[in-house]
Design a protein around this motif. Structure first.
Motif, PDB file in Angstrom:
ATOM      1  N   LEU A 173     -30.383 -34.493   9.933  1.00 55.33           N
ATOM      2  CA  LEU A 173     -30.084 -35.329  11.083  1.00 55.33           C
ATOM      3  C   LEU A 173     -31.364 -35.764  11.795  1.00 55.33           C
ATOM      4  N   ARG A 174     -32.384 -34.960  11.738  1.00 51.70           N
ATOM      5  CA  ARG A 174     -33.656 -35.300  12.381  1.00 51.70           C
ATOM      6  C   ARG A 174     -34.247 -36.585  11.799  1.00 51.70           C
ATOM      7  N   GLU A 175     -33.987 -36.873  10.548  1.00 48.41           N
ATOM      8  CA  GLU A 175     -34.527 -38.051   9.868  1.00 48.41           C
ATOM      9  C   GLU A 175     -33.637 -39.291  10.016  1.00 48.41           C
ATOM     10  N   ALA A 176     -32.542 -39.168  10.751  1.00 49.67           N
ATOM     11  CA  ALA A 176     -31.584 -40.266  10.892  1.00 49.67           C
ATOM     12  C   ALA A 176     -32.172 -41.428  11.682  1.00 49.67           C
ATOM     13  N   LYS A 177     -31.734 -42.624  11.352  1.00 47.16           N
ATOM     14  CA  LYS A 177     -32.169 -43.845  12.031  1.00 47.16           C
ATOM     15  C   LYS A 177     -31.033 -44.373  12.900  1.00 47.16           C
ATOM     16  N   VAL A 178     -31.391 -45.073  13.962  1.00 48.81           N
ATOM     17  CA  VAL A 178     -30.403 -45.671  14.862  1.00 48.81           C
ATOM     18  C   VAL A 178     -29.527 -46.645  14.079  1.00 48.81           C
ATOM     19  N   GLY A 179     -28.225 -46.591  14.318  1.00 44.63           N
ATOM     20  CA  GLY A 179     -27.275 -47.495  13.671  1.00 44.63           C
ATOM     21  C   GLY A 179     -26.664 -46.969  12.390  1.00 44.63           C
ATOM     22  N   GLU A 180     -27.074 -45.803  11.941  1.00 45.61           N
ATOM     23  CA  GLU A 180     -26.529 -45.244  10.700  1.00 45.61           C
ATOM     24  C   GLU A 180     -25.215 -44.512  10.950  1.00 45.61           C
ATOM     25  N   TYR A 181     -24.332 -44.601   9.984  1.00 45.79           N
ATOM     26  CA  TYR A 181     -23.129 -43.773   9.944  1.00 45.79           C
ATOM     27  C   TYR A 181     -23.399 -42.695   8.914  1.00 45.79           C
ATOM     28  N   LEU A 182     -23.280 -41.441   9.311  1.00 44.64           N
ATOM     29  CA  LEU A 182     -23.597 -40.315   8.434  1.00 44.64           C
ATOM     30  C   LEU A 182     -22.454 -39.316   8.407  1.00 44.64           C
ATOM     31  N   VAL A 208     -21.692 -35.089   7.765  1.00 43.34           N
ATOM     32  CA  VAL A 208     -22.288 -33.757   7.684  1.00 43.34           C
ATOM     33  C   VAL A 208     -21.956 -33.165   6.316  1.00 43.34           C
ATOM     34  N   VAL A 209     -22.992 -32.748   5.586  1.00 45.98           N
ATOM     35  CA  VAL A 209     -22.819 -32.147   4.268  1.00 45.98           C
ATOM     36  C   VAL A 209     -22.850 -30.624   4.377  1.00 45.98           C
ATOM     37  N   ARG A 210     -23.797 -30.116   5.186  1.00 42.72           N
ATOM     38  CA  ARG A 210     -23.972 -28.666   5.286  1.00 42.72           C
ATOM     39  C   ARG A 210     -24.689 -28.318   6.579  1.00 42.72           C
ATOM     40  N   LEU A 211     -24.368 -27.164   7.127  1.00 46.17           N
ATOM     41  CA  LEU A 211     -25.061 -26.648   8.306  1.00 46.17           C
ATOM     42  C   LEU A 211     -25.915 -25.464   7.886  1.00 46.17           C
ATOM     43  N   HIS A 212     -27.191 -25.521   8.206  1.00 47.44           N
ATOM     44  CA  HIS A 212     -28.090 -24.410   7.931  1.00 47.44           C
ATOM     45  C   HIS A 212     -28.170 -23.543   9.176  1.00 47.44           C
ATOM     46  N   GLY A 271     -18.882 -30.034  17.647  1.00 44.94           N
ATOM     47  CA  GLY A 271     -18.111 -30.963  16.835  1.00 44.94           C
ATOM     48  C   GLY A 271     -18.760 -31.361  15.528  1.00 44.94           C
ATOM     49  N   LEU A 272     -19.954 -30.867  15.251  1.00 42.47           N
ATOM     50  CA  LEU A 272     -20.629 -31.185  13.998  1.00 42.47           C
ATOM     51  C   LEU A 272     -20.244 -30.145  12.948  1.00 42.47           C
ATOM     52  N   THR A 273     -19.177 -30.428  12.242  1.00 47.38           N
ATOM     53  CA  THR A 273     -18.703 -29.533  11.196  1.00 47.38           C
ATOM     54  C   THR A 273     -18.754 -30.269   9.860  1.00 47.38           C
ATOM     55  N   LYS A 274     -18.701 -29.534   8.784  1.00 47.77           N
ATOM     56  CA  LYS A 274     -18.782 -30.108   7.440  1.00 47.77           C
ATOM     57  C   LYS A 274     -17.710 -31.181   7.254  1.00 47.77           C
ATOM     58  N   GLY A 275     -18.148 -32.348   6.781  1.00 51.16           N
ATOM     59  CA  GLY A 275     -17.220 -33.436   6.482  1.00 51.16           C
ATOM     60  C   GLY A 275     -17.013 -34.444   7.599  1.00 51.16           C
ATOM     61  N   VAL A 276     -17.455 -34.151   8.817  1.00 53.63           N
ATOM     62  CA  VAL A 276     -17.242 -35.075   9.927  1.00 53.63           C
ATOM     63  C   VAL A 276     -18.246 -36.234   9.835  1.00 53.63           C
ATOM     64  N   THR A 277     -17.762 -37.447  10.126  1.00 55.26           N
ATOM     65  CA  THR A 277     -18.594 -38.641  10.117  1.00 55.26           C
ATOM     66  C   THR A 277     -18.955 -38.993  11.552  1.00 55.26           C
ATOM     67  N   PHE A 278     -20.202 -39.419  11.763  1.00 53.18           N
ATOM     68  CA  PHE A 278     -20.651 -39.765  13.110  1.00 53.18           C
ATOM     69  C   PHE A 278     -21.605 -40.944  13.048  1.00 53.18           C
ATOM     70  N   MET A 331     -31.189 -28.541  11.366  1.00 48.13           N
ATOM     71  CA  MET A 331     -30.260 -27.634  10.694  1.00 48.13           C
ATOM     72  C   MET A 331     -29.038 -28.339  10.121  1.00 48.13           C
ATOM     73  N   VAL A 332     -28.890 -29.637  10.406  1.00 45.64           N
ATOM     74  CA  VAL A 332     -27.718 -30.388   9.964  1.00 45.64           C
ATOM     75  C   VAL A 332     -28.108 -31.276   8.791  1.00 45.64           C
ATOM     76  N   GLU A 333     -27.606 -30.952   7.612  1.00 48.92           N
ATOM     77  CA  GLU A 333     -27.854 -31.755   6.412  1.00 48.92           C
ATOM     78  C   GLU A 333     -26.810 -32.852   6.349  1.00 48.92           C
ATOM     79  N   VAL A 334     -27.265 -34.112   6.158  1.00 44.85           N
ATOM     80  CA  VAL A 334     -26.364 -35.260   6.205  1.00 44.85           C
ATOM     81  C   VAL A 334     -26.520 -36.137   4.972  1.00 44.85           C
ATOM     82  N   ASP A 335     -25.538 -37.018   4.815  1.00 48.21           N
ATOM     83  CA  ASP A 335     -25.559 -38.021   3.752  1.00 48.21           C
ATOM     84  C   ASP A 335     -24.928 -39.282   4.320  1.00 48.21           C
TER      85      ASP A 335
END
Length: 78
Positions: free
Chosen positions: A4-13, A15-19, A32-39, A69-73
């Motif tokens: 999530l730290r590498e995310a850019k403004v305007g992206e829809y991502l 959550v793949v995994r929480l470290h 509210g950041l749980t596996k599978g949620v889109t934000f 700690m939030v891995e996204v795709d």
């Protein structure tokens, strides 16, 4: 994988995994950041801390240390 730290403004991502573990991981999940949620990434402060998200219908600001700690795709669907 991207965090999530590498995310850019305007992206829809999604959550793949929480470290992390214990209270820190629980706090992220309680926000509210749980596996599978889109934000949506609304804003990123000039120095990257905090990141403002729209998740589950509300606005959420996440610290850089927590965002690492939030891995996204990329989201498949909006």
């Amino acid at each position: 994988m991207k965090t999530l730290r590498e995310a850019k403004v305007g992206e829809y991502l999604t959550v793949v995994r929480l470290h992390g573990s214990g209270a820190v991981k629980r706090r992220i999940m309680d926000m509210g950041l749980t596996k599978g949620v889109t934000f949506y990434v609304r804003k990123v402060a000039p120095f990257g801390d905090p990141v403002e998200l729209t998740v589950r219908g509300y606005e959420l600001s996440v610290r850089r240390s927590d965002a690492e700690m939030v891995e996204v795709d990329a989201a498949n669907e909006v």
